[in-house]
Design a protein around this motif. Structure first.
Motif, PDB file in Angstrom:
ATOM      1  N   ASP A 119      14.677  14.326 -85.300  1.00 27.14           N
ATOM      2  CA  ASP A 119      13.247  14.323 -84.984  1.00 27.14           C
ATOM      3  C   ASP A 119      12.968  13.418 -83.785  1.00 27.14           C
ATOM      4  OD1 ASP A 119      12.596  16.093 -87.005  1.00 27.14           O
ATOM      5  OD2 ASP A 119      11.951  14.519 -88.403  1.00 27.14           O
ATOM      6  N   ASP A 120      13.590  12.240 -83.783  1.00 29.81           N
ATOM      7  CA  ASP A 120      13.402  11.307 -82.669  1.00 29.81           C
ATOM      8  C   ASP A 120      13.906  11.899 -81.359  1.00 29.81           C
ATOM      9  OD1 ASP A 120      12.315   9.502 -84.468  1.00 29.81           O
ATOM     10  OD2 ASP A 120      14.113   8.226 -84.556  1.00 29.81           O
ATOM     11  N   LEU A 121      15.044  12.580 -81.399  1.00 29.08           N
ATOM     12  CA  LEU A 121      15.589  13.197 -80.195  1.00 29.08           C
ATOM     13  C   LEU A 121      14.669  14.287 -79.663  1.00 29.08           C
ATOM     14  CD1 LEU A 121      19.399  13.517 -81.001  1.00 29.08           C
ATOM     15  CD2 LEU A 121      18.362  12.129 -79.207  1.00 29.08           C
ATOM     16  N   GLN A 122      14.080  15.060 -80.560  1.00 31.74           N
ATOM     17  CA  GLN A 122      13.187  16.143 -80.128  1.00 31.74           C
ATOM     18  C   GLN A 122      11.908  15.606 -79.509  1.00 31.74           C
ATOM     19  OE1 GLN A 122      12.813  18.517 -83.694  1.00 31.74           O
ATOM     20  NE2 GLN A 122      14.186  20.061 -82.833  1.00 31.74           N
ATOM     21  N   ARG A 123      11.503  14.431 -79.916  1.00 30.36           N
ATOM     22  CA  ARG A 123      10.255  13.861 -79.397  1.00 30.36           C
ATOM     23  C   ARG A 123      10.427  13.182 -78.052  1.00 30.36           C
ATOM     24  NH1 ARG A 123       6.877  12.436 -84.651  1.00 30.36           N
ATOM     25  NH2 ARG A 123       8.066  13.774 -86.003  1.00 30.36           N
ATOM     26  N   GLN A 124      11.662  12.851 -77.713  1.00 28.52           N
ATOM     27  CA  GLN A 124      11.907  12.194 -76.429  1.00 28.52           C
ATOM     28  C   GLN A 124      11.623  13.165 -75.301  1.00 28.52           C
ATOM     29  OE1 GLN A 124      15.932  10.834 -76.320  1.00 28.52           O
ATOM     30  NE2 GLN A 124      15.599   9.211 -77.795  1.00 28.52           N
ATOM     31  N   GLU A 125      11.084  12.617 -74.241  1.00 30.67           N
ATOM     32  CA  GLU A 125      10.873  13.445 -73.058  1.00 30.67           C
ATOM     33  C   GLU A 125      12.219  13.656 -72.385  1.00 30.67           C
ATOM     34  OE1 GLU A 125       7.730  12.371 -70.416  1.00 30.67           O
ATOM     35  OE2 GLU A 125       6.631  11.403 -72.033  1.00 30.67           O
ATOM     36  N   PRO A 126      12.380  14.789 -71.760  1.00 29.61           N
ATOM     37  CA  PRO A 126      13.646  15.036 -71.054  1.00 29.61           C
ATOM     38  C   PRO A 126      13.899  13.958 -70.011  1.00 29.61           C
ATOM     39  CG  PRO A 126      12.276  17.001 -71.063  1.00 29.61           C
ATOM     40  CD  PRO A 126      11.453  15.881 -71.640  1.00 29.61           C
ATOM     41  N   PHE A 127      15.147  13.581 -69.885  1.00 30.08           N
ATOM     42  CA  PHE A 127      15.540  12.568 -68.917  1.00 30.08           C
ATOM     43  C   PHE A 127      15.299  13.094 -67.502  1.00 30.08           C
ATOM     44  CE2 PHE A 127      17.709   9.033 -67.217  1.00 30.08           C
ATOM     45  CZ  PHE A 127      18.492   9.475 -66.176  1.00 30.08           C
ATOM     46  N   GLU A 172      24.674   6.509 -83.459  1.00 29.98           N
ATOM     47  CA  GLU A 172      24.155   7.824 -83.843  1.00 29.98           C
ATOM     48  C   GLU A 172      25.287   8.766 -84.220  1.00 29.98           C
ATOM     49  OE1 GLU A 172      20.197   7.736 -80.990  1.00 29.98           O
ATOM     50  OE2 GLU A 172      22.099   8.427 -80.179  1.00 29.98           O
ATOM     51  N   TYR A 222      22.263  16.355 -75.195  1.00 27.31           N
ATOM     52  CA  TYR A 222      21.780  15.034 -75.555  1.00 27.31           C
ATOM     53  C   TYR A 222      22.958  14.080 -75.557  1.00 27.31           C
ATOM     54  CZ  TYR A 222      17.588  17.365 -77.295  1.00 27.31           C
ATOM     55  OH  TYR A 222      16.454  18.100 -77.405  1.00 27.31           O
TER      56      TYR A 222
END
Length: 64
Positions: free
Chosen positions: A50-58, A12, A6
């Motif tokens: 939590d926000d990072l886990q919810r993001q779709e992979p780039f 952050e 990430y």
């Protein structure tokens, strides 16, 4: 265990560093004020994770 990479913004990363420094300070002082500060920063980091886990992979777009 496979890990994902990430990219974190400076803001952050700053929150992570602040949390870790607050934790270290609490364990040195055992002050309730320092504990509260560390817990508050941990909540911010938990939200960030939590926000990072919810993001779709780039997905890199095809250029050609």
């Amino acid at each position: 265990m496979k890990t994902k990479n990430y990219e974190l913004s400076k803001d952050e990363l700053l929150i992570l560093l602040q949390m870790r420094n607050a934790q270290k300070k609490y364990f040195r002082t055992r002050s309730t004020t320092d504990l509260t500060e560390a817990k508050d920063l941990e909540k911010e980091v938990d939200k960030l994770l939590d926000d990072l886990q919810r993001q779709e992979p780039f997905q890199q777009q095809q250029l050609f």
